[in-house]
Design an enzyme around this catalytic site. Sequence first.
Site, PDB file in Angstrom:
ATOM      1  N   ARG A  33       0.841  -1.212   0.000  1.00 18.19           N
ATOM      2  CA  ARG A  33       0.000   0.000   0.000  1.00 18.19           C
ATOM      3  C   ARG A  33       0.869   1.252   0.000  1.00 18.19           C
ATOM      4  NH1 ARG A  33      -4.943  -2.209   2.649  1.00 18.19           N
ATOM      5  NH2 ARG A  33      -5.420  -3.754   1.059  1.00 18.19           N
ATOM      6  N   GLU A 179     -14.496 -12.547  10.736  1.00 15.56           N
ATOM      7  CA  GLU A 179     -14.600 -11.947   9.398  1.00 15.56           C
ATOM      8  C   GLU A 179     -14.492 -12.980   8.270  1.00 15.56           C
ATOM      9  OE1 GLU A 179     -11.441  -9.246   8.325  1.00 15.56           O
ATOM     10  OE2 GLU A 179     -12.513  -8.520   6.578  1.00 15.56           O
ATOM     11  N   LYS A 221     -17.845  -9.462  10.978  1.00 14.53           N
ATOM     12  CA  LYS A 221     -17.393  -8.480   9.981  1.00 14.53           C
ATOM     13  C   LYS A 221     -17.631  -9.058   8.596  1.00 14.53           C
ATOM     14  CE  LYS A 221     -13.364  -5.753   8.615  1.00 14.53           C
ATOM     15  NZ  LYS A 221     -12.303  -4.880   9.119  1.00 14.53           N
ATOM     16  N   SER A 263     -14.505  -2.422   3.683  1.00 12.66           N
ATOM     17  CA  SER A 263     -14.765  -1.625   2.470  1.00 12.66           C
ATOM     18  C   SER A 263     -14.419  -2.412   1.208  1.00 12.66           C
ATOM     19  CB  SER A 263     -14.037  -0.280   2.514  1.00 12.66           C
ATOM     20  OG  SER A 263     -12.652  -0.406   2.663  1.00 12.66           O
ATOM     21  N   GLY A 264     -13.482  -3.346   1.298  1.00 11.06           N
ATOM     22  CA  GLY A 264     -13.296  -4.353   0.258  1.00 11.06           C
ATOM     23  C   GLY A 264     -13.045  -3.882  -1.165  1.00 11.06           C
ATOM     24  N   GLY A 265     -12.376  -2.755  -1.338  1.00 13.23           N
ATOM     25  CA  GLY A 265     -12.065  -2.312  -2.694  1.00 13.23           C
ATOM     26  C   GLY A 265     -13.061  -1.304  -3.254  1.00 13.23           C
ATOM     27  N   ARG A 297      -9.054   0.421   3.745  1.00 16.95           N
ATOM     28  CA  ARG A 297      -8.733   1.255   2.577  1.00 16.95           C
ATOM     29  C   ARG A 297      -9.604   2.510   2.476  1.00 16.95           C
ATOM     30  NH1 ARG A 297      -8.814  -3.761  -1.410  1.00 16.95           N
ATOM     31  NH2 ARG A 297      -9.869  -4.603   0.406  1.00 16.95           N
TER      32      ARG A 297
HETATM   33  P1  13P Z   1     -10.837  -3.014   3.732  1.00 21.63           P
HETATM   34  O1  13P Z   1     -11.801  -2.058   4.357  1.00 21.63           O
HETATM   35  O2  13P Z   1      -9.690  -2.361   3.034  1.00 21.63           O
HETATM   36  O3  13P Z   1     -11.521  -4.065   2.925  1.00 21.63           O
HETATM   37  O4  13P Z   1     -10.139  -3.809   4.931  1.00 21.63           O
HETATM   38  C1  13P Z   1     -10.874  -4.220   6.027  1.00 21.63           C
HETATM   39  C2  13P Z   1     -10.268  -5.421   6.637  1.00 21.63           C
HETATM   40  O5  13P Z   1     -10.071  -5.466   7.835  1.00 21.63           O
HETATM   41  C3  13P Z   1      -9.953  -6.578   5.793  1.00 21.63           C
HETATM   42  O6  13P Z   1      -9.556  -7.650   6.587  1.00 21.63           O
END
Ligand code: 13P
Length: 335
Positions: A33, A179, A221, A263-265, A297
């Site tokens: 990143r 998660e 999550k 947020s996942g991208g 992210r």
């Molecule tokens: P993002 O919000 O970037 O998807 O990351 C959250 C997270 O904790 C992934 O394990």
Amino acid sequence: MMLVDLLACAHSLVHPGKGILAADESTTTADKRLEQFGIKSSVEMRRKERDLFLATPDIEKYLSGVILYQETLTQKSKSGKYFPKLLWEKGIVPGIKVDEGTEPMADNPDELITNGLIGLEDRVAKYHKESHTGFAKWRAVIRIDGDRLPTAQALVENAKRLATYAKCVQETGMVPVVEPEVLLEGKHSRARARAVIETTMKAVIAALEDQSLDMSGVVVKTAMALSGNKSGRKDTPEEVAEDTVTALVNSIPKGLAGVVFLSGGQTPDQATENLRAIAHYAAKAGAPWPMTFSYARALQEEALEVWRGKEENVDAARDIYMSRLEKVFNAARGA
Ligand code: 13P
């Protein structure tokens, strides 16, 4: 921490509007990143990056918790304080990522299994005792490929490991943040994502129940139900909200402490607007648990772009980070 503290901690994490910053990128991911924003990575640069996000004044207005990576537990902020202590003093609960990443499954290398159960009990006890972490996260990764993936085997095996970790964490007196991330990557439809999230969550809940977890001390999550990033389809926030909340209501029991989203991208704006629509739809649908954000992210990328690893950009980067936190906080409250 006794059970009563664990429950108080679970409730404080999903406090209305407030949410969790996921600052738990592994060293490899953190470096990737940083390099993406032209920043040369090193242990010290990662410490500075954490300081940028964790030592910003007033983040406690928006954040209930921060997920940390093990390296950060023993690093200090510019003020000389260890990061977990700095967070506690702001009234923010520090948490820890305890999985050790994924690898291809032996029988089906297109799918991933998460490692980290070996030695977990000792690690979890150490983080809790020495760094006073209040919660612990484990991420499983579920891939969609048409009707082919995920396989039942991948879902069951990942769910079992999530439940084993969650039991260990709860017995130590910390809150498990469980998660199972259904990935955005692929050509699939939003309806397929919704179905996979629902099936995945059902497998995870069944595994947690098998381990006799106290569900009132568990936070889940999840990803939102979105069309795959190669589907050519852009979902409206209302579509995302309806499919996401429906999948979760169909699969997660009433007594759970809360649900948080990754947020996942998604872009920061998408992650904000989709969360706002989810808050509205959840109120309408009578979703029985609080829901909020746990973004990495979407909370950090605008600030990293401005910061670029330079001391003279810290204030401007913190301004944009605070502005995003405020937007996401309002969205989580449906405001
Ligand atoms: P993002 O919000 O970037 O998807 O990351 C959250 C997270 O904790 C992934 O394990």
